[in-house]
Design a protein around this motif. Structure first.
Motif, PDB file in Angstrom:
ATOM      1  N   ASP A 174       0.611  -1.078   0.032  1.00  0.00           N
ATOM      2  CA  ASP A 174      -0.040  -0.096   0.163  1.00  0.00           C
ATOM      3  C   ASP A 174       0.794   1.502   0.062  1.00  0.00           C
ATOM      4  O   ASP A 174       2.108   1.180   0.415  1.00  0.00           O
ATOM      5  CB  ASP A 174      -0.753  -0.086   1.261  1.00  0.00           C
ATOM      6  CG  ASP A 174      -0.437   0.047   2.604  1.00  0.00           C
ATOM      7  OD1 ASP A 174       0.534   1.050   2.711  1.00  0.00           O
ATOM      8  OD2 ASP A 174      -0.429  -0.870   3.236  1.00  0.00           O
ATOM      9  N   SER A 202      -6.086   8.461  -7.747  1.00  0.00           N
ATOM     10  CA  SER A 202      -6.110   7.403  -6.952  1.00  0.00           C
ATOM     11  C   SER A 202      -5.048   6.272  -7.060  1.00  0.00           C
ATOM     12  O   SER A 202      -4.937   5.844  -8.156  1.00  0.00           O
ATOM     13  CB  SER A 202      -7.595   6.432  -7.033  1.00  0.00           C
ATOM     14  OG  SER A 202      -8.755   7.383  -7.254  1.00  0.00           O
ATOM     15  N   GLY A 212      -2.950   3.050  -6.297  1.00  0.00           N
ATOM     16  CA  GLY A 212      -3.339   1.717  -6.351  1.00  0.00           C
ATOM     17  C   GLY A 212      -2.055   0.828  -5.764  1.00  0.00           C
ATOM     18  O   GLY A 212      -1.258   1.398  -5.141  1.00  0.00           O
ATOM     19  N   ARG A 213      -1.789  -0.385  -6.399  1.00  0.00           N
ATOM     20  CA  ARG A 213      -0.827  -1.283  -5.795  1.00  0.00           C
ATOM     21  C   ARG A 213       0.542  -0.764  -6.581  1.00  0.00           C
ATOM     22  O   ARG A 213       0.711   0.122  -7.390  1.00  0.00           O
ATOM     23  CB  ARG A 213      -1.256  -2.609  -6.487  1.00  0.00           C
ATOM     24  CG  ARG A 213      -1.133  -2.688  -8.208  1.00  0.00           C
ATOM     25  CD  ARG A 213      -1.407  -4.172  -8.381  1.00  0.00           C
ATOM     26  NE  ARG A 213      -1.378  -4.184  -9.947  1.00  0.00           N
ATOM     27  CZ  ARG A 213      -1.825  -5.291 -10.679  1.00  0.00           C
ATOM     28  NH1 ARG A 213      -2.142  -6.412 -10.038  1.00  0.00           N
ATOM     29  NH2 ARG A 213      -2.053  -5.064 -11.933  1.00  0.00           N
ATOM     30  N   GLU A 270       0.144   1.624  -9.832  1.00  0.00           N
ATOM     31  CA  GLU A 270      -0.958   1.465 -10.883  1.00  0.00           C
ATOM     32  C   GLU A 270      -2.056   2.581 -10.232  1.00  0.00           C
ATOM     33  O   GLU A 270      -2.342   2.493  -9.030  1.00  0.00           O
ATOM     34  CB  GLU A 270      -1.594   0.066 -10.897  1.00  0.00           C
ATOM     35  CG  GLU A 270      -2.639  -0.023 -11.765  1.00  0.00           C
ATOM     36  CD  GLU A 270      -3.274  -1.640 -12.088  1.00  0.00           C
ATOM     37  OE1 GLU A 270      -3.947  -1.899 -12.950  1.00  0.00           O
ATOM     38  OE2 GLU A 270      -2.968  -2.306 -10.965  1.00  0.00           O
ATOM     39  N   SER A 271      -2.658   3.186 -10.964  1.00  0.00           N
ATOM     40  CA  SER A 271      -3.593   4.298 -10.666  1.00  0.00           C
ATOM     41  C   SER A 271      -4.580   4.711 -11.381  1.00  0.00           C
ATOM     42  O   SER A 271      -4.541   4.091 -12.701  1.00  0.00           O
ATOM     43  CB  SER A 271      -2.769   5.536 -10.010  1.00  0.00           C
ATOM     44  OG  SER A 271      -1.632   5.164  -9.576  1.00  0.00           O
ATOM     45  N   SER A 274      -6.385   1.926 -16.108  1.00  0.00           N
ATOM     46  CA  SER A 274      -5.360   2.524 -15.343  1.00  0.00           C
ATOM     47  C   SER A 274      -4.005   3.362 -15.923  1.00  0.00           C
ATOM     48  O   SER A 274      -3.813   3.226 -17.057  1.00  0.00           O
ATOM     49  CB  SER A 274      -4.707   1.443 -14.361  1.00  0.00           C
ATOM     50  OG  SER A 274      -4.265   0.470 -15.259  1.00  0.00           O
TER      51      SER A 274
END
Length: 160
Positions: free
Chosen positions: A8, A23, A25-26, A38-39, A49
């Motif tokens: 995270d 946002s 992500g991973r 990744e967003s 993404s």
């Protein structure tokens, strides 16, 4: 090395890594100056993404360098490189993010796909010839900065 690690954003050292339009992500991978996630983007019309490269604020000059190179490469229609989408400062002011266009489904390492390894390498060489013709040198071509999708090769990390 690019890995699809399930970590995270708090692994960057700040538990509230928040951006108004992005946002996170991973984790996709870690580099010398940033961590790639990744967003998704709220304000830019992109399908799927995107990659958010999060830099600590003291690496701001590296981020600005990469942004400038990506904009120049796009102005000259150089393919097989990420495309600049947006950049933003985190809500705490401690981090900056550079967002680049979708890379597609990454296949690691160079194998599979509809193109042969030789075709991918020829494309990579042509991309480097084109960028060198513009006076831009990559300076860090290595397997960890080369992404292969089903039908194309992408040379990443233009900030070094």
């Amino acid at each position: 090395m690019v890995g699809l690690l399930q970590l995270d954003p708090s692994t960057l050292g700040h538990t509230a890594l928040q951006f108004s339009n992005i946002s996170i992500g991973r984790v996709l991978g870690r580099g010398r100056f940033c961590t790639a996630f990744e967003s998704t983007l709220a304000s830019v019309a992109s399908s799927g993404s995107v990659v958010a490269k999060v830099f600590h604020s003291y690496h701001d000059s590296v981020m600005k360098c990469e942004k400038g190179v990506l904009i120049t490469l796009a102005q000259h229609n150089v393919g097989n490189v990420p495309h600049y989408e947006a950049d933003e400062k985190s809500s705490c002011g401690e981090f900056n993010v550079l967002v680049v266009s979708p890379l597609g489904e990454v296949v690691l390492p160079i194998r599979g796909g509809s193109r042969t390894v030789g075709e991918h390498w020829a494309t990579l060489v042509m991309t480097l010839q084109r960028t060198h013709g513009l006076g831009i040198a990559h300076r860090d071509v290595k397997p960890g900065n080369i992404f292969v999708t089903e039908d194309r090769i992408i040379l990443n990390d233009w900030g070094s």
